[in-house]
Design an enzyme around this catalytic site. Structure first.
Site, mmCIF file in Angstrom:
data_model
loop_
_atom_site.group_PDB
_atom_site.id
_atom_site.type_symbol
_atom_site.label_atom_id
_atom_site.label_comp_id
_atom_site.label_asym_id
_atom_site.label_seq_id
_atom_site.Cartn_x
_atom_site.Cartn_y
_atom_site.Cartn_z
ATOM 1 C CB SER A 1 13.837 38.024 -11.937
ATOM 2 O OG SER A 1 14.445 37.527 -10.762
ATOM 3 C CE1 TYR B 1 12.088 32.911 -13.127
ATOM 4 C CE2 TYR B 1 13.982 33.897 -12.028
ATOM 5 C CZ TYR B 1 12.620 33.873 -12.283
ATOM 6 O OH TYR B 1 11.801 34.813 -11.710
HETATM 7 P P1 NAD Z 1 3.236 33.000 -9.624
HETATM 8 O O1 NAD Z 1 3.608 31.627 -10.029
HETATM 9 O O2 NAD Z 1 2.763 33.235 -8.255
HETATM 10 O O3 NAD Z 1 2.242 33.619 -10.692
HETATM 11 C C1 NAD Z 1 2.572 33.531 -12.062
HETATM 12 C C2 NAD Z 1 1.307 33.577 -12.871
HETATM 13 O O4 NAD Z 1 1.660 33.378 -14.247
HETATM 14 C C3 NAD Z 1 0.339 32.459 -12.500
HETATM 15 O O5 NAD Z 1 -0.963 32.978 -12.442
HETATM 16 C C4 NAD Z 1 0.510 31.449 -13.626
HETATM 17 O O6 NAD Z 1 -0.650 30.654 -13.853
HETATM 18 C C5 NAD Z 1 0.826 32.368 -14.792
HETATM 19 N N1 NAD Z 1 1.531 31.703 -15.887
HETATM 20 C C6 NAD Z 1 2.657 30.964 -15.822
HETATM 21 N N2 NAD Z 1 2.984 30.510 -17.037
HETATM 22 C C7 NAD Z 1 2.052 30.989 -17.889
HETATM 23 C C8 NAD Z 1 1.852 30.864 -19.286
HETATM 24 N N3 NAD Z 1 2.653 30.111 -20.052
HETATM 25 N N4 NAD Z 1 0.817 31.515 -19.853
HETATM 26 C C9 NAD Z 1 -0.026 32.242 -19.093
HETATM 27 N N5 NAD Z 1 0.092 32.380 -17.764
HETATM 28 C C10 NAD Z 1 1.130 31.750 -17.178
HETATM 29 O O7 NAD Z 1 4.540 33.899 -9.865
HETATM 30 P P2 NAD Z 1 4.886 35.378 -9.358
HETATM 31 O O8 NAD Z 1 5.827 35.243 -8.237
HETATM 32 O O9 NAD Z 1 3.669 36.200 -9.227
HETATM 33 O O10 NAD Z 1 5.734 35.813 -10.628
HETATM 34 C C11 NAD Z 1 5.259 36.722 -11.606
HETATM 35 C C12 NAD Z 1 6.453 37.156 -12.432
HETATM 36 O O11 NAD Z 1 7.404 37.767 -11.573
HETATM 37 C C13 NAD Z 1 7.176 35.998 -13.113
HETATM 38 O O12 NAD Z 1 7.617 36.402 -14.388
HETATM 39 C C14 NAD Z 1 8.351 35.747 -12.192
HETATM 40 O O13 NAD Z 1 9.436 35.155 -12.860
HETATM 41 C C15 NAD Z 1 8.661 37.148 -11.725
HETATM 42 N N6 NAD Z 1 9.390 37.210 -10.468
HETATM 43 C C16 NAD Z 1 8.886 36.715 -9.309
HETATM 44 C C17 NAD Z 1 9.638 36.812 -8.146
HETATM 45 C C18 NAD Z 1 9.156 36.305 -6.820
HETATM 46 O O14 NAD Z 1 9.960 36.288 -5.874
HETATM 47 N N7 NAD Z 1 7.913 35.919 -6.663
HETATM 48 C C19 NAD Z 1 10.911 37.386 -8.182
HETATM 49 C C20 NAD Z 1 11.392 37.875 -9.381
HETATM 50 C C21 NAD Z 1 10.625 37.784 -10.525
#
Ligand code: NAD
Length: 251
Positions: A142, A155
């Site tokens: 991130s 986080y």
């Molecule tokens: P999201 O919550 O929309 O999707 C995350 C997915 O991971 C979901 O399908 C969830 O069920 C799955 N998940 C969570 N914990 C899990 C576990 N213990 N085992 C298996 N599956 C698990 O989130 P996103 O926004 O798509 O985020 C994806 C990645 O990107 C994450 O690592 C998040 O930290 C990172 N991220 C997101 C953003 C953002 O703005 N959306 C920004 C920076 C980083």
């Protein structure tokens, strides 16, 4: 669409929703057979891939559980015979509270999924790739892996650690034909961000205003970067922390 991943196999964790879902679908569109892993089964990712003529399997897995992760990689190799690309994306946002108010429960859960989960995934993926003599791993951190964010200590700590862990794995495997990179997304419109904003228009606008480009990113825009880093087009890129963030960390 150019099928650059024909006869290749990709594993995407957290593939049920958000960035993982967009990435799994894009891998399939480019010809890869895709293992979609998540702890939530109720998702349309597999249906979309199959409807478009692609090949995919769902694997139920909690990335913080060692036995689940070992089984996830075994099932992928059993189903498709190899593992060319791994996108270690599953993560949670944790609970918002400053350092002195962060609970031990929030700390442990966030670190276990976001950091230990990525280590467990690479621990199981790298031996398969070493045997093949080639592979590419993209971890998802991130912008919170590059700069601080008040109120998100666990986080931020987990994501900074993923950047360091990625660089170490990249150096360890550089001569073995395995590239390891990390993508650092900015604010991306996914279910995670919808939970953070509560879909409140004023809060969403505040996040959009913090992005230099003046909007949130789409999951598909992050998927494009992940696909490029996975592909041979990025053959000289390893150990890189690539921001896909609308300019956030350039501020
Ligand atoms: P999201 O919550 O929309 O999707 C995350 C997915 O991971 C979901 O399908 C969830 O069920 C799955 N998940 C969570 N914990 C899990 C576990 N213990 N085992 C298996 N599956 C698990 O989130 P996103 O926004 O798509 O985020 C994806 C990645 O990107 C994450 O690592 C998040 O930290 C990172 N991220 C997101 C953003 C953002 O703005 N959306 C920004 C920076 C980083």
């Amino acid at each position: 669409m150019d099928k650059i991943f024909e006869n290749k196999v990709a594993l995407v964790t957290g593939g049920a929703f958000g960035i993982g879902k967009a990435t799994a679908i894009l891998f399939a569109r480019k010809g890869a057979k895709v293992a979609v892993a998540d702890w939530i089964e109720d998702s349309e990712t597999i249906d979309i891939i199959k409807k478009e003529g692609g090949e995919a399997i769902f694997i139920k897995c909690d990335v913080s559980k060692p036995a689940d992760v070992a089984e996830m990689v075994n099932k992928t190799v059993k189903a498709f015979g190899r593992l060319d690309y791994a996108v270690n994306n599953a993560g949670i946002e944790g609970v918002n509270a400053p350092v002195h108010e962060c609970t031990e429960e929030n700390w442990d859960k966030t670190i276990n999924i976001n950091l230990k989960g990525i280590w467990l995934c690479m621990k199981n993926e790298i031996p398969v790739m070493l045997k093949q003599g080639k592979g590419a791993i993209v971890n998802i951190a991130s912008i919170a892996g590059l700069v601080g964010f008040p109120g998100l200590p666990a986080y931020v700590a987990s994501k900074h650690a993923v950047v360091g862990l990625t660089k170490t794995a990249a150096l360890e495997n550089a001569k073995a034909g395995i590239r390891v990179n990390v993508v650092c997304p900015g604010v991306i419109k996914t279910p995670m961000v919808d939970r953070v904003t509560g879909k409140d228009k004023t809060v969403e606008k505040a996040y959009e205003d913090m992005e230099p480009v003046g909007r949130m990113g789409q999951p598909e825009e992050v998927a494009e970067a992940i696909i490029w880093l996975s592909s041979d087009a990025a053959s000289f890129v390893t150990g890189d922390a690539m921001a896909v963030d609308g300019g956030w960390i350039a501020k």
